[in-house]
Design a protein around this motif. Structure first.
Motif, mmCIF file in Angstrom:
data_model
loop_
_atom_site.group_PDB
_atom_site.id
_atom_site.type_symbol
_atom_site.label_atom_id
_atom_site.label_comp_id
_atom_site.label_asym_id
_atom_site.label_seq_id
_atom_site.Cartn_x
_atom_site.Cartn_y
_atom_site.Cartn_z
ATOM 1 N N PHE A 226 -3.461 -6.687 -1.354
ATOM 2 C CA PHE A 226 -4.220 -5.569 -1.913
ATOM 3 C C PHE A 226 -3.954 -5.531 -3.407
ATOM 4 N N ASP B 175 -5.360 3.342 0.155
ATOM 5 C CA ASP B 175 -4.315 2.323 0.046
ATOM 6 C C ASP B 175 -3.867 2.161 -1.404
ATOM 7 N N ARG C 295 0.964 -6.170 2.404
ATOM 8 C CA ARG C 295 1.444 -5.328 3.500
ATOM 9 C C ARG C 295 0.732 -5.734 4.776
ATOM 10 N N SER D 261 -9.180 -5.346 -1.662
ATOM 11 C CA SER D 261 -8.776 -6.666 -1.190
ATOM 12 C C SER D 261 -9.651 -7.712 -1.873
ATOM 13 N N ARG E 82 -1.672 5.043 -2.363
ATOM 14 C CA ARG E 82 -0.338 4.892 -1.765
ATOM 15 C C ARG E 82 0.497 3.893 -2.563
ATOM 16 N N ALA E 83 -0.133 2.828 -3.040
ATOM 17 C CA ALA E 83 0.598 1.851 -3.845
ATOM 18 C C ALA E 83 1.113 2.476 -5.136
ATOM 19 N N PRO F 249 0.406 6.985 6.216
ATOM 20 C CA PRO F 249 0.124 5.542 6.197
ATOM 21 C C PRO F 249 -1.314 5.167 5.898
ATOM 22 N N GLY F 250 -2.225 6.120 5.863
ATOM 23 C CA GLY F 250 -3.626 5.810 5.600
ATOM 24 C C GLY F 250 -4.463 7.063 5.715
ATOM 25 N N ARG G 139 -1.771 -8.461 4.589
ATOM 26 C CA ARG G 139 -2.972 -8.223 3.785
ATOM 27 C C ARG G 139 -2.591 -8.085 2.321
ATOM 28 N N GLY H 43 -8.093 -0.044 -6.325
ATOM 29 C CA GLY H 43 -7.547 -0.958 -5.340
ATOM 30 C C GLY H 43 -8.620 -1.611 -4.490
ATOM 31 N N HIS I 50 -10.743 3.814 2.862
ATOM 32 C CA HIS I 50 -9.446 3.233 3.215
ATOM 33 C C HIS I 50 -8.847 2.493 2.025
ATOM 34 N N ALA I 51 -9.667 1.736 1.299
ATOM 35 C CA ALA I 51 -9.164 0.955 0.165
ATOM 36 C C ALA I 51 -8.639 1.869 -0.938
#
Length: 329
Positions: free
Chosen positions: A310, A154, A305, A272, A157-158, A18-19, A308, A270, A150-151
């Motif tokens: 992204f 993420d 997700r 935000s 993962r996308a 998950p991260g 949030r 990726g 983290h970004a």
């Protein structure tokens, strides 16, 4: 060569973590910090991090050499790992027999004097010192960049989710990167040693890692819950200061406008809306407007997700960004 052997049950039990995993990022980055390759990806970070480290985190390099074996207990696969504190507590609860066995594999018993020998014996003070070194290293070397770590994970993962939706688990495995080759029912990967991982119906956790380099990683003990840690894509300037950064020049600037080109660059791995605004030094509404234009043009997609949003560059967006990539070699 690493060979991961799947059964039909394993293909149904592949999942993406998950991260970021705190201890995998610490372990991989300590090893990467000691290497000299990967200059484009990590050169600026190495030059930034080395003078910042105090004496305590340097203990970690004794456990994590730049190449070869490192103890599995440093990256536990069970227990609550939702925070660094929880992860360290799981690590420090490793049974003494396992501590000694793994540390003796790292260095023969005659080479376990001092702190390593005390750690192998489960000495409380040595364990406390290891826990402190992990926390200090995270604070000094990784925390200032953790938002980017983290970004980027993420974003990876996308992309994995898109592969899974388009082609199923086999497409997910086949698209992990140039280090991998899917030859059903075996996933092969470039690896420092020859190793076979037999899943036997246990499934596999794919763990994207920011600091994993240059090959994937897995646990040495094939009886532990299976995990495959794999590298992700990095933008060349990820270590640059986030605040007040000016959009980098490039051929896309005159075509799209410099700010809009900067927003598109930020979505390569990726981001935000807030992260893009901070990176480019512009307002949140301005970034939202540029993202709307890029999304309508099919260059960016938005994943929502847990409340949030992204933003990730599409294949067309990445193809457009490729005109700015330096030639290979």
């Amino acid at each position: 060569m690493l060979r991961v052997h799947f059964t039909p049950d394993d293909l149904a039990r592949v999942r993406v973590a998950p991260g970021p995993d705190f201890l995998w990022e610490i372990s991989n980055s300590v090893q990467t910090l000691q290497r000299r390759d990967g200059e484009r990806e990590f050169g600026a970070w190495r030059r930034w991090a080395r003078p910042r480290l105090s004496a305590s985190p340097r203990l970690l390099s004794r456990l994590l050499p730049p190449r070869g074996y490192s103890p599995d207990f440093l990256t536990p696969t069970t227990g609550d790992r939702g925070s660094l504190q929880a992860s360290v507590e799981v690590l420090l609860s490793t049974p003494r027999r396992r501590l000694r066995a793994e540390l003796e594999r790292l260095a023969p018993p005659v080479r376990l004097p001092g702190w390593l020998g005390e750690l192998a014996g489960g000495d409380a003070e040595a364990l406390r010192e290891l826990g402190g070194a992990l926390h200090t290293y995270q604070r000094e070397a990784l925390a200032p960049h953790w938002r980017r770590v983290h970004a980027d994970i993420d974003a990876d993962r996308a992309l994995r989710l898109r592969s899974l939706l388009d082609g199923g688990t086999e497409a997910l495995l086949a698209g992990l990167g140039p280090q991998f080759r899917w030859r059903a029912p075996v996933l092969e990967a470039a690896y420092p040693v020859d190793q076979d991982l037999w899943l036997r119906g246990r499934g596999l956790v794919l763990q994207p890692s920011f600091f994993c380099w240059p090959t994937p990683a897995t646990l040495a003990d094939g009886e532990l819950p299976p995990v495959l840690v794999h590298p992700i894509h990095h933008t060349p300037d990820w270590c640059a200061p986030a605040r007040g950064a000016r959009p980098a020049p490039g051929p896309l600037g005159p075509l799209l406008g410099h700010t809009r080109a900067g927003v598109l660059r930020a979505t390569r791995t990726g981001c935000s809306t807030l992260e893009a605004a901070r990176l480019l030094g512009v307002t949140h509404p301005a970034v939202s407007q540029h993202l709307n234009v890029l999304r309508e043009a099919g260059l960016v997609t938005t994943v929502r997700r847990a409340g949030r949003s992204f933003h990730v560059a599409t294949a067309e967006g990445r193809a457009l960004l490729a005109v700015e990539d330096p030639p290979a070699g």
